[in-house]
Write a protein that holds these residues in place. Structure first.
Motif, short mmCIF file in Angstrom:
data_model
loop_
_atom_site.label_atom_id
_atom_site.label_comp_id
_atom_site.label_asym_id
_atom_site.label_seq_id
_atom_site.Cartn_x
_atom_site.Cartn_y
_atom_site.Cartn_z
N THR A 62 0.85 -1.18 0.00
CA THR A 62 0.00 0.00 0.00
C THR A 62 0.89 1.23 0.00
O THR A 62 2.12 1.14 0.13
N TRP A 63 0.27 2.39 -0.17
CA TRP A 63 0.98 3.67 -0.22
C TRP A 63 0.49 4.52 0.94
O TRP A 63 -0.72 4.65 1.16
N THR B 41 -3.65 -1.81 3.84
CA THR B 41 -4.16 -0.50 3.42
C THR B 41 -3.94 0.49 4.54
O THR B 41 -3.92 0.12 5.73
N ASP C 66 -7.25 -9.47 1.05
CA ASP C 66 -7.00 -8.04 0.84
C ASP C 66 -8.01 -7.24 1.65
O ASP C 66 -9.06 -7.74 2.07
N ALA D 127 -9.83 -3.11 2.28
CA ALA D 127 -10.09 -1.72 1.93
C ALA D 127 -10.78 -1.07 3.13
O ALA D 127 -11.36 -1.75 3.98
N THR E 69 -11.07 -2.39 -3.36
CA THR E 69 -10.83 -0.97 -3.12
C THR E 69 -12.16 -0.29 -2.84
O THR E 69 -13.20 -0.70 -3.36
N GLY F 244 -4.61 -7.64 -7.67
CA GLY F 244 -4.82 -6.39 -6.95
C GLY F 244 -5.61 -5.38 -7.76
O GLY F 244 -5.71 -5.47 -8.99
N ALA G 189 -6.71 -0.91 -7.73
CA ALA G 189 -6.56 0.43 -7.15
C ALA G 189 -7.27 1.41 -8.06
O ALA G 189 -7.54 1.12 -9.23
N ARG H 34 -7.34 5.61 -9.38
CA ARG H 34 -6.74 6.94 -9.40
C ARG H 34 -7.81 8.00 -9.11
O ARG H 34 -9.00 7.74 -9.17
N SER I 243 0.35 -6.82 -6.54
CA SER I 243 -0.30 -5.66 -5.95
C SER I 243 -0.02 -4.42 -6.79
O SER I 243 1.05 -4.30 -7.39
N VAL J 237 -0.62 -0.02 -6.61
CA VAL J 237 -1.04 1.14 -5.82
C VAL J 237 -0.87 2.41 -6.66
O VAL J 237 -0.13 2.43 -7.64
N ALA K 261 1.20 4.99 -11.11
CA ALA K 261 0.85 3.61 -10.81
C ALA K 261 2.11 2.79 -10.59
O ALA K 261 3.05 2.85 -11.39
#
Length: 369
Positions: free
Chosen positions: A42-43, A88, A148, A150, A207, A248, A250, A252, A293, A295, A302
């Motif tokens: 994750t970020w 996350t 996973d 979220a 997500t 995975g 994600a 934007r 994954s 992120v 990305a």
């Protein structure tokens, strides 16, 4: 400096800027940690670093954009040999959420752990209940897997069960329950071979979308579901083509959804809040790295994680892993078009400026004469 030289330098600067933009290299982060084999990533937008788990260690690490690795969480109170899968960051509550699972032959264990990102202390460890209608088997096939996670703005976490094909919900206080066993999750045929090692891997990446729903991929069917975050009702998203073994997912800020598999990264968009969608581009990935994954990091870039998980499953040893930026070829072409438009405008401005300077010189000559 003469006006002509000034204008010429202005044009050259535009050309150099455009050239650098076109030739911009992808960001590749090499990082090292013995036998880490991270599956989840994750970020953290606040700390501006990546966070990765491990197949083999009860630790969660941070990875900087320069590849500097630090231990973020070390929790020896967890069961020995537990695997840290999906991760996350909860930016509202300043928490890190981690999916924990023990693979066979270890005793069954599925939980969600929450850690305070400021103190790094564990806030709760929530054991995730099995479906009473389907008792847990002692074998891998049929065994629950917390894969996973979220999180919504209220602090509710949603965890996918890859084998049971349902979604758990864990509230802000750590109370866990089975949230969604939507019929749609078991409606579609398995698209994988019977002998494929991930044949039984169902719901996977998840997500949360701010409009109040979840997007969830299903690995063995290639389907993507839209799940209501209030009542758990789910329906498949109608796409122009299915993904293959998605892992995975994600999103934007511009609404583009990124779906990763071990072989490809797909770019998807929708104009009707994901009742339907379009896979508009795809990028091939390094199969050996076995991406698991994706992120969205700094500047909406990305990134995929090459955790070499298959090596970790087979027991090989490795120290080096990679986080790699991936771009859409189609979007890059659009950016190149705009760059050349800017070049054209700059050239037009320069020619107009030269014409004006020529007229100015002619008028000055007439006044002098």
């Amino acid at each position: 400096m003469s006006p002509i030289k000034t204008g010429f330098l202005f044009l050259i600067s535009i050309i150099l800027f455009a050239s650098l933009a076109v030739a911009g290299k992808l960001h590749v982060i090499d990082f090292r940690w013995p036998n880490l084999y991270p599956e989840g990533m994750t970020w953290d937008p606040s700390a501006q670093h990546f966070v990765v788990g491990s197949l083999n260690h009860r630790t969660i690490l941070s990875v900087s954009d320069a590849g500097v690795v630090e231990t973020l969480i070390s929790d020896p109170t967890l069961p020995e040999n537990v695997t840290v899968l999906g991760l996350t960051v909860d930016p509202t509550k300043k928490r890190l959420l981690a999916c924990l699972h023990s693979f066979s032959p270890l005793p069954p264990f599925n939980a969600l752990a929450a850690y305070d990102l400021r103190t790094r202390r564990r806030l709760f460890l929530s054991l995730l209940p099995s479906d009473p209608d389907f008792p847990v088997s002692s074998t891998r096939r049929g065994r629950d897997v917390a894969n996973d996670v979220a999180v919504d703005f209220k602090g509710n976490a949603y965890v996918t069960n890859s084998i049971g094909n349902f979604i758990w919900k864990v509230n802000e206080d750590g109370e866990a329950s089975i949230f969604s066993k939507a019929p749609a999750f078991t409606r579609y045929p398995n698209a994988m071979g019977e002998n494929d090692p991930f044949n039984d891997c169902g719901l996977n990446g998840i997500t949360y979308v701010s409009n109040g729903y979840l997007l969830v991929v299903q690995s063995n069917t290639g389907k993507i579901f839209k799940v209501d975050a209030d009542d758990g009702k789910a329906r498949v998203i109608l796409l122009n083509r299915d993904t293959v073994m998605p892992d995975g997912i994600a999103m934007r800020r511009d609404g583009v959804v990124l779906v990763v598999s071990s072989q490809k990264l797909w770019f998807l968009k929708s104009n009707d809040a994901w009742s339907e969608g379009v896979v508009y581009d795809e990028t091939d990935l390094d199969e050996e790295g076995f991406a698991t994954s994706v992120v969205v990091g700094a500047e909406e870039r990305a990134y995929v994680l090459y955790g070499h998980v298959m090596e970790g499953i087979t027991g090989k040893g490795r120290v080096k892993f990679e986080i790699v930026e991936v771009r859409s070829d189609g979007e890059s072409e659009d950016e190149h078009v705009w760059i050349f438009v800017l070049l054209g405008l700059g050239l037009a401005y320069f020619l107009f400026w030269r014409f004006q300077m020529k007229l100015l010189v002619q008028n000055l000559d007439k006044k002098i004469n």
